[in-house]
Design a protein around this motif. Structure first.
Motif, mmCIF file in Angstrom:
data_model
loop_
_atom_site.group_PDB
_atom_site.id
_atom_site.type_symbol
_atom_site.label_atom_id
_atom_site.label_comp_id
_atom_site.label_asym_id
_atom_site.label_seq_id
_atom_site.Cartn_x
_atom_site.Cartn_y
_atom_site.Cartn_z
ATOM 1 N N UNK A 144 -3.006 -0.360 -4.471
ATOM 2 C CA UNK A 144 -2.440 0.104 -3.107
ATOM 3 C C UNK A 144 -1.842 1.589 -3.352
ATOM 4 N N UNK A 145 -1.573 2.173 -2.284
ATOM 5 C CA UNK A 145 -0.803 3.503 -2.331
ATOM 6 C C UNK A 145 0.253 3.435 -1.302
ATOM 7 N N UNK A 146 1.446 3.793 -1.640
ATOM 8 C CA UNK A 146 2.638 3.941 -0.604
ATOM 9 C C UNK A 146 2.976 5.113 -0.402
ATOM 10 N N UNK A 147 3.928 5.349 0.782
ATOM 11 C CA UNK A 147 4.454 6.583 1.052
ATOM 12 C C UNK A 147 6.065 6.125 0.903
ATOM 13 N N UNK A 148 6.741 7.031 0.385
ATOM 14 C CA UNK A 148 8.197 6.875 0.234
ATOM 15 C C UNK A 148 8.987 8.110 0.705
ATOM 16 N N UNK A 149 10.077 7.966 1.128
ATOM 17 C CA UNK A 149 10.746 9.239 1.418
ATOM 18 C C UNK A 149 12.311 9.165 0.857
#
Length: 126
Positions: free
Chosen positions: A33-38
């Protein structure tokens, strides 16, 4: 080696849109999986959204559910984050990250991700 490279950040007015991209290399893209964080100034890094190989997404924050859309292109080893209706509180450095396996964690913890990009700045301001 594993690499994740984000692009597409910038300055946008409230209500505007941006599309972030993340190019991945050095691993079997479909297996993770790939995630976006901020991360906003003075705040902890927070999970935004995660995507599985088949395209199923898990949102980690309700604040973006109706405005952000994540997608992936397994043929090109890329993921994208389409951000619409941007608000000043969306201002942050955005990171893409590779998970530990094929499933998104339920909590959006940074501990569930092993490789990170360098980040791209998103600033929402008039």
């Amino acid at each position: 080696q594993v690499q994740l490279v984000e692009s597409g950040g910038g300055l946008v007015q409230p209500g505007g849109s941006l599309r972030l991209s993340c190019a991945a290399s050095g691993f079997t893209f479909g297996g993770y999986v790939v995630g976006w964080f901020r991360q906003a100034p003075g705040k902890e890094r927070e999970g935004v959204v995660c995507i599985r190989m088949g395209g199923r997404v898990t949102y980690y924050t309700d604040a973006v559910k109706d405005r952000f859309t994540m997608s992936r292109d397994n043929a090109k080893n890329t993921v994208a984050l389409q951000m619409d209706g941007l608000k000043p509180e969306d201002t942050a450095v955005y990171y893409c990250a590779r998970g530990r396996g094929p499933y998104c964690g339920s909590s959006g913890s940074v501990a569930d991700y092993t490789y990170w990009g360098q980040g791209t700045q998103v600033t929402v301001s008039s």
